[in-house]
Enzyme design. Sequence first.
Site, PDB file in Angstrom:
ATOM      1  N   PHE A  51      10.248   5.220   7.339  1.00  0.00           N
ATOM      2  CA  PHE A  51       9.874   4.818   8.694  1.00  0.00           C
ATOM      3  C   PHE A  51       9.286   3.407   8.722  1.00  0.00           C
ATOM      4  O   PHE A  51       9.535   2.635   9.638  1.00  0.00           O
ATOM      5  CB  PHE A  51       8.860   5.823   9.232  1.00  0.00           C
ATOM      6  CG  PHE A  51       8.423   5.589  10.645  1.00  0.00           C
ATOM      7  CD1 PHE A  51       9.155   6.097  11.704  1.00  0.00           C
ATOM      8  CD2 PHE A  51       7.268   4.885  10.924  1.00  0.00           C
ATOM      9  CE1 PHE A  51       8.751   5.897  13.013  1.00  0.00           C
ATOM     10  CE2 PHE A  51       6.853   4.691  12.228  1.00  0.00           C
ATOM     11  CZ  PHE A  51       7.595   5.204  13.272  1.00  0.00           C
ATOM     12  N   GLY A  61       7.821   4.114   3.090  1.00  0.00           N
ATOM     13  CA  GLY A  61       8.572   5.305   3.456  1.00  0.00           C
ATOM     14  C   GLY A  61       9.791   4.885   4.246  1.00  0.00           C
ATOM     15  O   GLY A  61      10.044   3.698   4.422  1.00  0.00           O
ATOM     16  N   LYS A 121       6.744   0.293   6.187  1.00  0.00           N
ATOM     17  CA  LYS A 121       6.017  -0.094   4.986  1.00  0.00           C
ATOM     18  C   LYS A 121       4.622  -0.535   5.419  1.00  0.00           C
ATOM     19  O   LYS A 121       4.437  -1.037   6.530  1.00  0.00           O
ATOM     20  CB  LYS A 121       6.731  -1.221   4.248  1.00  0.00           C
ATOM     21  CG  LYS A 121       8.067  -0.802   3.640  1.00  0.00           C
ATOM     22  CD  LYS A 121       8.706  -1.933   2.839  1.00  0.00           C
ATOM     23  CE  LYS A 121      10.035  -1.490   2.225  1.00  0.00           C
ATOM     24  NZ  LYS A 121      10.670  -2.578   1.435  1.00  0.00           N
ATOM     25  N   VAL A 122       3.654  -0.325   4.547  1.00  0.00           N
ATOM     26  CA  VAL A 122       2.289  -0.746   4.843  1.00  0.00           C
ATOM     27  C   VAL A 122       1.819  -1.681   3.748  1.00  0.00           C
ATOM     28  O   VAL A 122       1.964  -1.388   2.557  1.00  0.00           O
ATOM     29  CB  VAL A 122       1.341   0.465   4.955  1.00  0.00           C
ATOM     30  CG1 VAL A 122      -0.083  -0.005   5.264  1.00  0.00           C
ATOM     31  CG2 VAL A 122       1.815   1.415   6.038  1.00  0.00           C
ATOM     32  N   LEU A 179       0.808  -1.215   0.000  1.00  0.00           N
ATOM     33  CA  LEU A 179       0.000   0.000   0.000  1.00  0.00           C
ATOM     34  C   LEU A 179       0.839   1.261   0.000  1.00  0.00           C
ATOM     35  O   LEU A 179       0.459   2.278  -0.566  1.00  0.00           O
ATOM     36  CB  LEU A 179      -0.937   0.009   1.219  1.00  0.00           C
ATOM     37  CG  LEU A 179      -1.979  -1.116   1.275  1.00  0.00           C
ATOM     38  CD1 LEU A 179      -2.738  -1.061   2.587  1.00  0.00           C
ATOM     39  CD2 LEU A 179      -2.932  -1.002   0.101  1.00  0.00           C
ATOM     40  N   GLY A 180       1.974   1.237   0.685  1.00  0.00           N
ATOM     41  CA  GLY A 180       2.813   2.424   0.765  1.00  0.00           C
ATOM     42  C   GLY A 180       4.150   2.094   1.384  1.00  0.00           C
ATOM     43  O   GLY A 180       4.309   1.071   2.044  1.00  0.00           O
ATOM     44  N   LYS A 196       1.020  -2.268   9.151  1.00  0.00           N
ATOM     45  CA  LYS A 196       2.145  -1.336   9.137  1.00  0.00           C
ATOM     46  C   LYS A 196       3.351  -2.061   9.721  1.00  0.00           C
ATOM     47  O   LYS A 196       3.338  -2.477  10.873  1.00  0.00           O
ATOM     48  CB  LYS A 196       1.784  -0.110   9.980  1.00  0.00           C
ATOM     49  CG  LYS A 196       2.850   0.983  10.041  1.00  0.00           C
ATOM     50  CD  LYS A 196       2.287   2.141  10.870  1.00  0.00           C
ATOM     51  CE  LYS A 196       3.276   3.281  11.006  1.00  0.00           C
ATOM     52  NZ  LYS A 196       2.686   4.406  11.778  1.00  0.00           N
ATOM     53  N   ASP A 212       0.292  15.898  14.014  1.00  0.00           N
ATOM     54  CA  ASP A 212       0.688  15.751  12.608  1.00  0.00           C
ATOM     55  C   ASP A 212      -0.539  15.605  11.705  1.00  0.00           C
ATOM     56  O   ASP A 212      -0.632  14.670  10.904  1.00  0.00           O
ATOM     57  CB  ASP A 212       1.630  14.568  12.425  1.00  0.00           C
ATOM     58  CG  ASP A 212       2.350  14.611  11.071  1.00  0.00           C
ATOM     59  OD1 ASP A 212       2.471  15.714  10.492  1.00  0.00           O
ATOM     60  OD2 ASP A 212       2.766  13.548  10.576  1.00  0.00           O
TER      61      ASP A 212
END
Length: 417
Positions: A103, A101, A105-106, A98-99, A121, A218
């Site tokens: 920090f 970064g 992964k998802v 899904l995504g 996550k 955030d």
Amino acid sequence: MGKKDSKHGSWRDDDDPKSDADRKTGSFKQRSLCSSTEDSPDDNSSLQLESALLGETANDDEVKTSHEGKSREEDEEGHLDYHIGLVMKARYEVVFTLGAGSFAKVVECIDRDKEEHVAVKILRSTECFREVAKSEIAVLEEINSLDDDNTFACVRMLDWFDHEGHICIVFELLGLSTFEFLRQNEFLPFNVEQIRHMAFQIFRAVYFLHRNKLTHTDLKPENILFVCSDYDLQHNDKTKCDERTLKSLDVKVVDFGTATFDHEHHESLVSTRHYRAPEVILDLGWNQSCDVWSLGCVLMEFYLGCTIFPTHDSKEHLAMMEKILGPIPPHLLKQTRKQHYVHDERLNWDERSSSHDYVRKHLKPLKKYMNRKSEEEVQLLDLLGCMLEYDVYRRITLEEALWHPFFSPLRTQKQRS
């Protein structure tokens, strides 16, 4: 992913609070920093999920934990080197990414026990990120406990587990983020009625956090996800292009990795750049009202289709605020620890610079952003003016905002039903 600006390039490639301001320790009561630069790149600790929320569940029974040395299932940066079909905790089968970064992964997984799809996550395995994950889990457990009937629009954590030294958090599977939907819809802004419905849910969710002595820190379009982002495609004769119209406007707030309780230590730097309140930039200290400022910026982005503060620089950011909102009050400039931003009790801003030319040409006072002078748009811009107030003591609270005339149609609707 990111919007391009003729002057500033991809404005989303900027700093994020996770870069230094909001790493928490395993005690869940204090923070430890993972880095120390003030304006480091946006590593999206909760990730800028382009296609779904975070989420997944699991058991610890069949998980091997490796804290010493690099796992055989790990890349050089400490991310889990997974593959489609990987089954974690003998329960969660990876079916889609899904995504990603720096920090975490998802991934989308099938929960074999419940035969439903979830989002998982997967945090990096380094100790710093493990502590961040533990802190987020503590906050999510508190939210689940305080909102056990799922009344408020905060994402639900379903489970968490450890896989090969990587903490994995399981969430309900949601749809696109509001930013990603805007991006896929050619940055066509949401209409006022859509903004009203989304904002009412978001405000109630964040007010719920504030009432329970928690600040999100955030809030941004990437961290507000549609529960379902299915849409109808309609041709707009005016724009001569196809527009996506959402079937449902239900949203949820996500990413509690930097959420801070009132009693916890408050790091000096929080929020992603474009949604960062002036008191944070000026290092005046902050409280829950910084979330209100961030949501004001988010609603302006929904209304315009683009960020209102497209900058990478703190001083330019303050200059943009002054162009839109008027001069920063002298008493705030007098109190700031960042005195290099100040000259003669005014913002130390070079009006001969190219940055000044950009600000002068591309920005305008808040009320001049109004597309039409309809009553509902006047009310929206009035609400935004109350949210984008420099002085935290004069800034509207979310409890007060929910009673603003802009939301009267929804309150009337609720009373009738």
